[in-house]
Design an enzyme around this catalytic site. Structure first.
Site, PDB file in Angstrom:
ATOM      1  N   ARG A 169       0.835  -1.198   0.000  1.00 38.29           N
ATOM      2  CA  ARG A 169       0.000   0.000   0.000  1.00 38.29           C
ATOM      3  C   ARG A 169       0.871   1.248   0.000  1.00 38.29           C
ATOM      4  O   ARG A 169       0.990   1.939  -1.001  1.00 38.29           O
ATOM      5  CB  ARG A 169      -0.936  -0.027   1.223  1.00 38.29           C
ATOM      6  CG  ARG A 169      -2.154   0.910   1.137  1.00 38.29           C
ATOM      7  CD  ARG A 169      -1.892   2.341   1.509  1.00 38.29           C
ATOM      8  NE  ARG A 169      -1.302   2.560   2.815  1.00 38.29           N
ATOM      9  CZ  ARG A 169      -1.026   3.753   3.294  1.00 38.29           C
ATOM     10  NH1 ARG A 169      -1.297   4.842   2.586  1.00 38.29           N
ATOM     11  NH2 ARG A 169      -0.450   3.904   4.474  1.00 38.29           N
TER      12      ARG A 169
ATOM     13  N   HIS B 177       3.296   5.166  12.833  1.00 40.20           N
ATOM     14  CA  HIS B 177       3.480   5.164  11.381  1.00 40.20           C
ATOM     15  C   HIS B 177       4.499   6.256  11.092  1.00 40.20           C
ATOM     16  O   HIS B 177       4.157   7.430  10.934  1.00 40.20           O
ATOM     17  CB  HIS B 177       2.154   5.444  10.670  1.00 40.20           C
ATOM     18  CG  HIS B 177       2.245   5.360   9.181  1.00 40.20           C
ATOM     19  ND1 HIS B 177       1.966   4.201   8.484  1.00 40.20           N
ATOM     20  CD2 HIS B 177       2.583   6.281   8.248  1.00 40.20           C
ATOM     21  CE1 HIS B 177       2.124   4.415   7.193  1.00 40.20           C
ATOM     22  NE2 HIS B 177       2.505   5.682   7.019  1.00 40.20           N
TER      23      HIS B 177
ATOM     24  N   HIS C  61       7.688   7.889   8.956  1.00 43.21           N
ATOM     25  CA  HIS C  61       8.430   7.917   7.699  1.00 43.21           C
ATOM     26  C   HIS C  61       9.883   8.261   7.966  1.00 43.21           C
ATOM     27  O   HIS C  61      10.233   8.871   8.981  1.00 43.21           O
ATOM     28  CB  HIS C  61       7.774   8.881   6.725  1.00 43.21           C
ATOM     29  CG  HIS C  61       6.589   8.277   6.037  1.00 43.21           C
ATOM     30  ND1 HIS C  61       6.690   7.618   4.838  1.00 43.21           N
ATOM     31  CD2 HIS C  61       5.290   8.184   6.408  1.00 43.21           C
ATOM     32  CE1 HIS C  61       5.485   7.161   4.474  1.00 43.21           C
ATOM     33  NE2 HIS C  61       4.623   7.487   5.426  1.00 43.21           N
TER      34      HIS C  61
ATOM     35  N   CYS D 190       4.161   9.470   0.497  1.00 42.60           N
ATOM     36  CA  CYS D 190       2.902  10.031   0.040  1.00 42.60           C
ATOM     37  C   CYS D 190       3.170  11.050  -1.067  1.00 42.60           C
ATOM     38  O   CYS D 190       3.993  11.951  -0.883  1.00 42.60           O
ATOM     39  CB  CYS D 190       2.176  10.699   1.204  1.00 42.60           C
ATOM     40  SG  CYS D 190       0.685  11.569   0.714  1.00 42.60           S
TER      41      CYS D 190
END
Length: 374
Positions: A17, A223, A225, A260
């Site tokens: 994903r 989560h 990054h 993203c």
């Protein structure tokens, strides 16, 4: 705060994903299915297979239904998919199973960055706050008995800069109060960092605050990054703040791929490479039940699927060799990444490399290790 007793750690695999959404839209469905099946065979227990979003804006997910129809689910693995609106939820429900049913936990989220949330979902932070009562009411109508509150862009934004711990706490508390008014306790906290503002100290401080002030919260979900290189260390710092009564959920991505398209950093945002996370946890004495060798092979497969080198370190250098997998003492010089793959491909990959030793290398210490394991 340092603790000797570790929390339960749950690894969530986001490569299909978070990773695929920033890679080429031309990757064939069959290649995605091959990678998903390889990940399923590693012992991972939680895999996000993709997202039900508009193919106009995320063309990489245009054929998610075909991926779901083609892969081979493994018993004991929870497969989920992201859905950002009502239509996405409907599409996801059409593929449940093999996707796992909802877990019965209510969820709400507030973004600290009003710019990012508009770029990402065409909603404002004010919209999120306004929607809170309806989200809670709908969850209560479904019969939820506990909730997870979330803050995204938790530590900072490429458009607004760094956020304070007080801002994070206020956004979480606002949601917690809304759930409490409906008689639903908050048992989980989710902290998202799409723009790589995390630092070990800030993450540890936030987790410690939740631990100390909200003892009913037993699950912390990170989560993080890795665009600025701190995500794995930040996850470790969070782990050290929690005890055996807690569960720490850590999102990771095979090879570290991820990012993203709306955050301004693209693929450079990256994520914690799953193989690096599992190796670190193993070194800390935490058994994830994941086969690291199989995970490393999946990382190399992922590089073939996406068509470029990924960012994990353990897939390149190998895990720390245990007593039964020590390197040969007379191996030649190793300089390239290809030659370093001897840990998985055997000595043929360094055949012909120079070996300047004038006599065989011997070691009484090595002999003692080999006697101990024989």
């Amino acid at each position: 705060m340092s603790r000797r007793d570790n929390p339960t750690v749950v690894v969530v695999e986001e490569g299909m994903r978070e990773g695929m959404q920033i890679e080429s839209a031309d990757i064939p469905v069959d290649a995605k299915i091959e990678l998903l099946d390889a990940l399923s065979a590693t012992g991972l227990r939680h895999i996000v297979v993709g997202s039900f979003v508009s193919p106009k804006w995320v063309p990489q997910m245009a054929r998610i239904e075909e991926v779901i129809a083609g892969f081979t689910p493994r018993e004991g693995v929870t497969y989920t998919a992201l859905a950002l609106n009502a239509r996405g939820v409907e599409r996801r429900a059409e593929h449940t199973p093999p996707l796992s049913p909802p877990d019965g936990i209510g969820r709400s989220m507030i973004h600290l960055c009003d710019v990012f949330v508009q770029r990402n979902s065409a909603r404002s932070t004010a919209d999120e706050r306004t929607a809170l009562p309806d989200i809670v009411a709908a969850a209560v109508a479904r019969g939820v008995r506990e909730a997870t509150v979330a803050v995204n862009a938790a530590w900072g934004s490429n458009w607004l800069g760094t956020f304070t711990q007080e801002e994070r706490i206020a956004a979480l508390a606002e949601q917690r109060d809304e759930w409490a008014a409906a008689g639903v306790p908050t048992t989980g906290v989710y902290l998202g960092d799409p723009m790589s503002f995390n630092t070990p100290g800030d993450v540890a401080a936030m987790v410690a605050w939740v631990r100390d002030h909200w003892p009913e919260v037993r699950t912390v979900h990170l989560h993080l990054h890795d665009g600025r290189g701190a995500a794995l260390t930040s996850a470790w710092a969070a782990l050290r703040e929690l005890g055996p009564e807690h569960t720490l959920v850590i999102d990771a991505s095979i090879g570290g791929m991820g990012g993203c398209p709306y955050c301004g950093n693209g693929r450079a945002t990256k994520m914690i490479p799953t193989e690096d996370l599992v190796e670190m946890l193993r070194g800390e004495g935490i058994d994830t039940g994941i086969d690291l060798d199989a995970l490393i092979e999946a990382a190399h497969l992922a590089e073939k699927v996406v068509g470029h080198e990924l960012y994990g370190r353990v897939s390149k250098a190998g895990p720390r060799p245990g007593p039964d997998r020590l390197y040969p003492m007379d191996m030649p010089l190793v300089e390239t990444i290809d030659s370093a793959q001897h840990f998985r491909l055997g000595p043929g990959v360094y055949a012909g490399n120079p070996a300047p030793w004038k006599k065989p290398i011997t070691s009484e210490a090595r002999d003692a290790v080999e006697r101990e394991i024989s």
